[in-house]
Scaffold this motif. Sequence first.
Motif, short mmCIF file in Angstrom:
data_model
loop_
_atom_site.label_atom_id
_atom_site.label_comp_id
_atom_site.label_asym_id
_atom_site.label_seq_id
_atom_site.Cartn_x
_atom_site.Cartn_y
_atom_site.Cartn_z
N GLN A 151 38.77 28.34 36.32
CA GLN A 151 39.51 28.02 35.10
C GLN A 151 38.78 28.56 33.86
OE1 GLN A 151 42.64 26.26 34.49
NE2 GLN A 151 42.81 27.06 36.57
N ALA A 152 37.45 28.46 33.86
CA ALA A 152 36.67 28.95 32.73
C ALA A 152 36.70 30.47 32.66
CB ALA A 152 35.23 28.46 32.84
N LEU A 153 36.80 31.13 33.82
CA LEU A 153 36.77 32.60 33.86
C LEU A 153 38.12 33.25 33.55
CD1 LEU A 153 34.63 33.10 37.09
CD2 LEU A 153 33.91 33.54 34.73
N LEU A 154 39.22 32.53 33.76
CA LEU A 154 40.55 33.13 33.60
C LEU A 154 40.72 33.82 32.24
CD1 LEU A 154 43.03 30.60 35.22
CD2 LEU A 154 42.32 32.83 36.06
N ASN A 155 41.27 35.03 32.30
CA ASN A 155 41.60 35.85 31.13
C ASN A 155 40.37 36.35 30.35
OD1 ASN A 155 44.40 35.62 31.61
ND2 ASN A 155 44.34 33.59 30.68
N LYS A 156 39.18 36.16 30.90
CA LYS A 156 37.98 36.69 30.24
C LYS A 156 37.75 38.13 30.69
CE LYS A 156 36.81 32.76 28.33
NZ LYS A 156 37.99 32.13 27.83
N LYS A 157 36.96 38.86 29.91
CA LYS A 157 36.71 40.28 30.17
C LYS A 157 35.23 40.52 30.48
CE LYS A 157 40.41 41.65 27.02
NZ LYS A 157 41.40 41.99 27.97
N VAL A 158 34.94 41.75 30.95
CA VAL A 158 33.57 42.13 31.25
C VAL A 158 32.72 41.98 29.98
CG1 VAL A 158 32.06 44.05 31.92
CG2 VAL A 158 34.22 43.70 33.10
N GLY A 159 31.56 41.37 30.13
CA GLY A 159 30.66 41.15 29.00
C GLY A 159 30.81 39.78 28.38
#
Length: 156
Positions: A125-133
């Motif tokens: 849930q915390a990672l969803l829609n996040k990008k590299v970096g």
Amino acid sequence: MEYMSQEGYDKLVAELQQLEKVELPQVRDAIAEARDKGDLSENFEYHAAKREQGRLLGRIRFMQRVLENARVIDTSKLSSDSVGLLCKVDMTNMNNQAHMAYTIASPHEANLREGKISIKSPIAQALLNKKVGDIVEVQVPAGMLKLRIDNITRLI
């Protein structure tokens, strides 16, 4: 509606067929055999087989509902620039510099031994829609994790 990979869908179908065509007939045979032994009130084999039949029937009904509501994702239409379902995410734990990789999967495909975590888990849930970096913080039972996303790969 549950989204899942073709592989996960095929595994569920195979497991359902195994339950319906192999295990359930075996339990029905065991019930018939135990019934032939006479008095059912004190027949342990009969009661154990009936309990197993109930467990199997419950599992079969559950899997049928999951498959009725399942939607297989066409991975060719998904982008790999942000984290989503069926993405493999390589990350670094900023607290101890440990590297880890998880694949975001449907709850029915999640298997930590295979590196697949449920999309409903706190980390996913915390990672969803996040990008590299990007750096994300997520509260887990062991405390606060600070994770840096190093790479995102789409499953094919």
